[in-house]
Design an enzyme around this catalytic site. Structure first.
Site, PDB file in Angstrom:
ATOM      1  N   SER A  50      22.746  -9.109  21.032  1.00  0.00           N
ATOM      2  CA  SER A  50      22.483  -8.330  22.248  1.00  0.00           C
ATOM      3  C   SER A  50      22.554  -6.846  21.903  1.00  0.00           C
ATOM      4  CB  SER A  50      23.520  -8.666  23.313  1.00  0.00           C
ATOM      5  OG  SER A  50      24.800  -8.214  22.888  1.00  0.00           O
ATOM      6  N   ASP A  83      18.395  -9.907  21.776  1.00  0.00           N
ATOM      7  CA  ASP A  83      18.599 -10.483  23.103  1.00  0.00           C
ATOM      8  C   ASP A  83      18.656  -9.348  24.137  1.00  0.00           C
ATOM      9  OD1 ASP A  83      19.114 -12.551  24.891  1.00  0.00           O
ATOM     10  OD2 ASP A  83      21.287 -12.511  24.561  1.00  0.00           O
ATOM     11  N   HIS A  84      17.892  -9.445  25.181  1.00  0.00           N
ATOM     12  CA  HIS A  84      17.902  -8.468  26.280  1.00  0.00           C
ATOM     13  C   HIS A  84      17.663  -7.022  25.858  1.00  0.00           C
ATOM     14  CE1 HIS A  84      18.832 -11.159  29.610  1.00  0.00           C
ATOM     15  NE2 HIS A  84      19.613 -11.810  28.777  1.00  0.00           N
ATOM     16  N   GLY A 187      27.547 -16.035  31.570  1.00  0.00           N
ATOM     17  CA  GLY A 187      28.990 -16.052  31.735  1.00  0.00           C
ATOM     18  C   GLY A 187      29.591 -17.446  31.838  1.00  0.00           C
ATOM     19  N   LYS A 190      29.305 -20.375  36.137  1.00  0.00           N
ATOM     20  CA  LYS A 190      27.892 -20.480  36.504  1.00  0.00           C
ATOM     21  C   LYS A 190      27.672 -21.103  37.876  1.00  0.00           C
ATOM     22  CE  LYS A 190      26.566 -20.937  31.648  1.00  0.00           C
ATOM     23  NZ  LYS A 190      26.275 -19.517  31.413  1.00  0.00           N
ATOM     24  N   GLY A 217      21.531 -18.312  29.835  1.00  0.00           N
ATOM     25  CA  GLY A 217      22.721 -18.761  30.574  1.00  0.00           C
ATOM     26  C   GLY A 217      22.910 -20.262  30.485  1.00  0.00           C
ATOM     27  N   SER A 219      25.004 -22.187  28.525  1.00  0.00           N
ATOM     28  CA  SER A 219      26.225 -22.761  27.939  1.00  0.00           C
ATOM     29  C   SER A 219      26.755 -23.876  28.827  1.00  0.00           C
ATOM     30  CB  SER A 219      27.305 -21.677  27.776  1.00  0.00           C
ATOM     31  OG  SER A 219      27.091 -20.950  26.594  1.00  0.00           O
ATOM     32  N   ASP A 261      25.775 -18.452  24.422  1.00  0.00           N
ATOM     33  CA  ASP A 261      26.721 -17.432  23.983  1.00  0.00           C
ATOM     34  C   ASP A 261      28.142 -17.818  24.385  1.00  0.00           C
ATOM     35  OD1 ASP A 261      28.053 -15.170  23.202  1.00  0.00           O
ATOM     36  OD2 ASP A 261      26.949 -13.768  24.452  1.00  0.00           O
ATOM     37  N   ARG A 286      42.363 -14.013   8.149  1.00  0.00           N
ATOM     38  CA  ARG A 286      41.634 -15.203   7.674  1.00  0.00           C
ATOM     39  C   ARG A 286      42.247 -16.483   8.216  1.00  0.00           C
ATOM     40  NH1 ARG A 286      42.077 -13.506   1.488  1.00  0.00           N
ATOM     41  NH2 ARG A 286      44.133 -13.076   2.347  1.00  0.00           N
TER      42      ARG A 286
HETATM   43 ZN   LIG Z   1      20.352 -13.763  28.750  1.00  0.00          ZN
END
Ligand SMILES: [Zn+2]
Length: 332
Positions: A50, A83-84, A187, A190, A217, A219, A261, A286
């Site tokens: 993004s 992205d965007h 986000g 949703k 969107g 996820s 995302d 790590r």
């Molecule tokens: Zn998007």
């Protein structure tokens, strides 16, 4: 090296009826995790940054880490995608970093928050298409607006895509793929209550538009991950995403690119929280970023299998940006 233009991967996916996940990246461990999953499942993959992620890394750091993913994985077709993008300027910057695909989101004004007019969207998208195609780079645009916020992008008010407008938009801009709004949002929150996606809108767009369709969107916000996060000190009550079965239905109805995302962020954060709670004496990065990377690989492997991408890395000979320039001549 197999840096591939977005158009080639998505058209291949469209032809064969599977979805390609586009996974957001901010740092080395995320990139490594996604590439490990692509290698394990032999999947073509889109890694996307993004504007916020590029800015966070001062552009060059993330750009070179994404290039490393391409160099390290010569057998995996990889798309480096913006992205965007919000302006021609942001697109130019990404192309200068070596991206093979860009999104221009003209559904919002440059501030990333105010809904734009159809005319504005056509104008800014056209200017990006002309610039990008001359360099062999593919372009995704958006029509309709998603709810929710992603890296500060989104007006907060959703407007489902108007299929006829989508058809005109594609004809007027010459764009390569189209993000549509069917009720998903950016986000981790949703839906409040019932999950309701407008598959009728998707079907109608599919019947009118012949370029690959993109779902933002997307996820899943798996309950196990939210439970894990909350168990180890997180606080995300009511988080809810799109069920995997709905995504599979969307892919069946014609979605070729599935943006993910939030699920990656959740997997990483849950793994890190667990390490800290169980091993408060640890302080070597790590020792918590490693488990976070493994957790992310696992969730991406499951997505590549669920979206049908697994096993398709060797289906085709990757085209170069020079090949694409030749293809675009006369079409942009
Ligand atoms: Zn998007």
């Amino acid at each position: 090296m197999a840096l591939v233009p977005g158009k080639q991967i998505l058209e291949e996916a469209e032809k064969k009826g599977y979805g390609v996940g586009a996974y957001n990246v901010n740092n080395m461990e995320q990139i490594q995790a996604i590439m490990a999953a692509a290698k394990e499942t032999q999947s073509p993959v889109i890694i996307q940054a993004s504007r916020g992620a590029l800015k966070y890394s001062n552009f060059t750091y993330l750009g070179y880490l994404m290039k490393a993913a391409v160099i390290e994985n010569p057998d995996i077709p990889v798309v480096m995608h913006l992205d965007h993008g919000n302006s021609l300027e942001s697109v130019v910057k990404a192309i200068e970093l070596g991206f093979s695909s860009v999104m221009i989101d003209g559904s919002l004004m440059e501030d990333g928050r105010t809904a734009s007019t159809y005319e504005y969207n056509v104008d800014v998208t056209r200017s990006v298409v002309v610039y990008a195609h001359a360099r062999g780079v593919s372009v995704e645009a958006e029509i309709g607006t998603l709810g929710g916020l992603e890296d500060g992008v989104g007006s907060g008010n959703a407007h489902l895509t108007n299929p006829k407008e989508a058809k005109n938009f594609v004809d007027e801009t010459g764009v390569d793929s189209l993000a549509i709004a069917i009720g998903t949002s950016h986000g981790a929150y949703k839906f409040k209550g019932a999950i309701n996606l407008a598959f009728d809108v998707l079907k109608e767009v599919r019947s009118l538009v012949d370029i690959p369709i993109v779902l933002h969107g997307a996820s899943c916000v798996p309950k196990e991950l939210i439970d894990e996060l909350n168990k180890y000190g997180g606080k995300m009550p009511g988080a809810m995403g799109v069920p995997i079965t709905s995504l599979q239905e969307a892919i069946k109805l014609g979605v070729s690119k599935v943006n993910v995302d939030t699920d990656g962020r959740l997997a990483i954060t849950a793994a890190i929280r667990k390490v800290f709670v169980e091993n408060p004496e640890k302080f070597d990065p790590r020792e918590y970023l490693g488990p976070a990377r493994t957790a992310l690989t696992n969730i991406i492997v499951s997505k590549m299998k669920a979206f049908g991408t697994a096993g398709h890395a060797k289906d085709y000979t990757p085209k170069t940006l020079d090949d694409m320039k030749k293809l675009y001549i006369g079409s942009a």
